[in-house]
Write an enzyme that holds these catalytic residues in place. Structure first.
Site, short mmCIF file in Angstrom:
data_model
loop_
_atom_site.label_atom_id
_atom_site.label_comp_id
_atom_site.label_asym_id
_atom_site.label_seq_id
_atom_site.Cartn_x
_atom_site.Cartn_y
_atom_site.Cartn_z
N LYS A 14 0.66 -1.42 0.17
CA LYS A 14 -0.14 -0.14 -0.29
C LYS A 14 0.85 1.08 0.32
O LYS A 14 0.56 2.10 -0.99
CB LYS A 14 -1.11 -0.11 1.49
CG LYS A 14 -1.98 -1.57 1.35
CD LYS A 14 -2.80 -0.90 2.30
CE LYS A 14 -2.03 -0.48 3.75
NZ LYS A 14 -1.54 -2.20 4.21
N ARG A 89 -9.62 0.77 8.71
CA ARG A 89 -9.31 -1.16 9.27
C ARG A 89 -10.22 -1.87 10.20
O ARG A 89 -10.07 -2.62 10.33
CB ARG A 89 -8.20 -0.48 10.15
CG ARG A 89 -6.42 -0.70 9.29
CD ARG A 89 -5.39 -0.96 10.25
NE ARG A 89 -4.40 -1.47 9.64
CZ ARG A 89 -3.03 -0.68 8.91
NH1 ARG A 89 -2.81 0.05 8.65
NH2 ARG A 89 -2.34 -1.70 9.17
N ARG A 128 11.55 -6.15 4.50
CA ARG A 128 11.67 -4.87 3.97
C ARG A 128 12.25 -3.73 4.93
O ARG A 128 13.07 -4.61 6.37
CB ARG A 128 9.97 -4.49 4.59
CG ARG A 128 9.86 -3.19 4.72
CD ARG A 128 8.83 -2.27 4.34
NE ARG A 128 7.62 -2.48 5.36
CZ ARG A 128 6.24 -2.59 5.67
NH1 ARG A 128 5.73 -2.32 4.33
NH2 ARG A 128 5.96 -2.82 7.11
N ARG A 161 11.89 -1.65 10.42
CA ARG A 161 10.83 -1.30 11.01
C ARG A 161 10.12 -2.36 12.10
O ARG A 161 10.23 -3.51 12.72
CB ARG A 161 9.28 -1.61 10.48
CG ARG A 161 8.97 0.40 10.46
CD ARG A 161 8.25 0.29 9.01
NE ARG A 161 6.64 -0.43 9.57
CZ ARG A 161 5.92 -0.58 9.57
NH1 ARG A 161 5.21 0.55 8.12
NH2 ARG A 161 4.56 -1.31 9.63
N ARG A 172 0.08 -9.21 12.34
CA ARG A 172 -0.30 -8.01 11.82
C ARG A 172 -1.31 -8.98 11.29
O ARG A 172 -2.55 -8.28 10.32
CB ARG A 172 0.84 -7.37 11.29
CG ARG A 172 1.14 -6.42 12.41
CD ARG A 172 2.56 -6.10 12.10
NE ARG A 172 2.95 -4.66 10.93
CZ ARG A 172 3.43 -5.02 9.57
NH1 ARG A 172 4.32 -5.72 10.21
NH2 ARG A 172 2.99 -4.10 8.18
P1 ADP Z 1 1.24 -2.32 7.55
O1 ADP Z 1 -0.15 -1.71 6.76
O2 ADP Z 1 2.40 -2.61 7.20
O3 ADP Z 1 0.80 -2.98 9.30
P2 ADP Z 1 1.11 0.47 8.82
O4 ADP Z 1 1.98 0.98 8.71
O5 ADP Z 1 -0.03 1.09 7.54
O6 ADP Z 1 1.39 -1.21 8.33
O7 ADP Z 1 0.35 0.16 9.99
C1 ADP Z 1 1.51 0.30 11.45
C2 ADP Z 1 0.96 -0.18 12.79
O8 ADP Z 1 0.21 1.00 13.07
C3 ADP Z 1 -0.40 -0.58 12.59
O9 ADP Z 1 0.16 -2.33 12.63
C4 ADP Z 1 -1.44 -0.39 13.77
O10 ADP Z 1 -0.66 -0.45 14.76
C5 ADP Z 1 -1.42 0.88 13.56
N1 ADP Z 1 -2.41 1.88 12.17
C6 ADP Z 1 -1.93 2.49 11.23
N2 ADP Z 1 -3.55 2.67 10.67
C7 ADP Z 1 -4.19 1.80 12.05
C8 ADP Z 1 -5.63 2.16 11.27
N3 ADP Z 1 -6.21 2.82 10.14
N4 ADP Z 1 -6.27 1.96 12.55
C9 ADP Z 1 -5.76 1.14 13.76
N5 ADP Z 1 -4.50 1.39 14.09
C10 ADP Z 1 -3.11 2.00 12.86
#
Ligand code: ADP
Ligand code: ZN
Length: 218
Positions: A14, A89, A128, A161, A172
């Site tokens: 994404k 999400r 990554r 990360r 996740r």
């Molecule tokens: P990825 O999609 O690779 O897990 P992100 O950078 O989108 O990575 O998200 C990293 C972390 O940030 C998630 O595991 C969560 O803890 C938090 N996070 C990000 N976006 C949201 C969201 N919309 N709702 C809840 N938690 C979020």
């Protein structure tokens, strides 16, 4: 306000695809993950609250997320076009976004669901690396930096990360299945879902999406 959403498991690409799309489309990239990581780095109240959830690979509470998204959108122009990455999400976040769009007379134009097989996801996340300074995304094999550990773009240090370790990655993916995957059906029913095969080259994925994004109005 026009809204586009990138939906897909962690590792689906994404963030990578979003940064390739913003240049040609005039879309503004809104990544809740990036916003949260910045908040953690800055030690703000949101960052302090979000940190422990992120480290475990759990979702940050909906109210926190909706708060930062609302704040981000309030600062934008009325005719802005947004590309959401990692948001919504949960169903609560999806209906929060709906409310925001209704309030400003905005429209949800399309939801791009990035489809990637599980083995590919795990491999992408484990390999990554991100630039500590500018956030550029690399992969040890697929998108290596020219010099090991050094960002091509800005010379910053590239690192894993903290939530890309194997145990957190597995959690996740489980969290995605449990809390986010259901949104696919929600958006399919609203007739805005676009399924995008995304296991191949990034350019291919980008072009599949671009075909559904009209150019900005003159
Ligand atoms: P990825 O999609 O690779 O897990 P992100 O950078 O989108 O990575 O998200 C990293 C972390 O940030 C998630 O595991 C969560 O803890 C938090 N996070 C990000 N976006 C949201 C969201 N919309 N709702 C809840 N938690 C979020
Ligand atoms: Zn960099």
């Amino acid at each position: 306000m026009d809204a586009f959403i990138l939906l897909g498991a962690p590792g689906a690409g994404k963030g990578t695809v979003a940064s390739m799309l913003t240049e040609s489309t005039g879309l503004q990239h809104v990544s809740t993950g990036d916003m949260l990581r910045e908040a953690v780095k800055a030690g703000s109240p949101v960052g302090l609250e979000a940190k422990s959830y992120m480290e475990k690979g759990e979702l940050v509470p909906d109210e926190v997320i909706l708060g930062i998204v609302r704040e981000r959108l309030a600062a934008g122009a009325k005719n802005a076009r947004y590309l959401f990455d990692g948001f919504p999400r949960t169903e609560a976040q999806a209906s929060g976004l709906e409310t925001v769009l209704r309030d400003v007379g905005g429209r949800l134009c399309a939801v791009f669901q990035l489809e990637v097989p599980e083995e590919v996801l795990v491999d992408r996340l484990a390999g990554r690396r991100i630039c500590r300074a500018c956030g550029a995304v690399y992969h040890v094999r697929n998108i290596p930096t020219k010099v090991d550990g050094v960002c091509d773009r800005c010379g910053g240090e590239t690192v894993q990360r903290p939530d890309d370790t194997e145990a957190t990655v597995r959690n996740r993916l489980a969290v995605y299945r449990r809390q986010t995957e259901g949104l696919i059906e929600v958006y399919r029913r609203q007739n805005v879902l676009v399924e995008v095969p995304a296991a191949g080259a990034r350019e291919e994925t980008r072009d599949r999406i671009l075909a559904h994004v009209p150019p900005p109005e003159a």
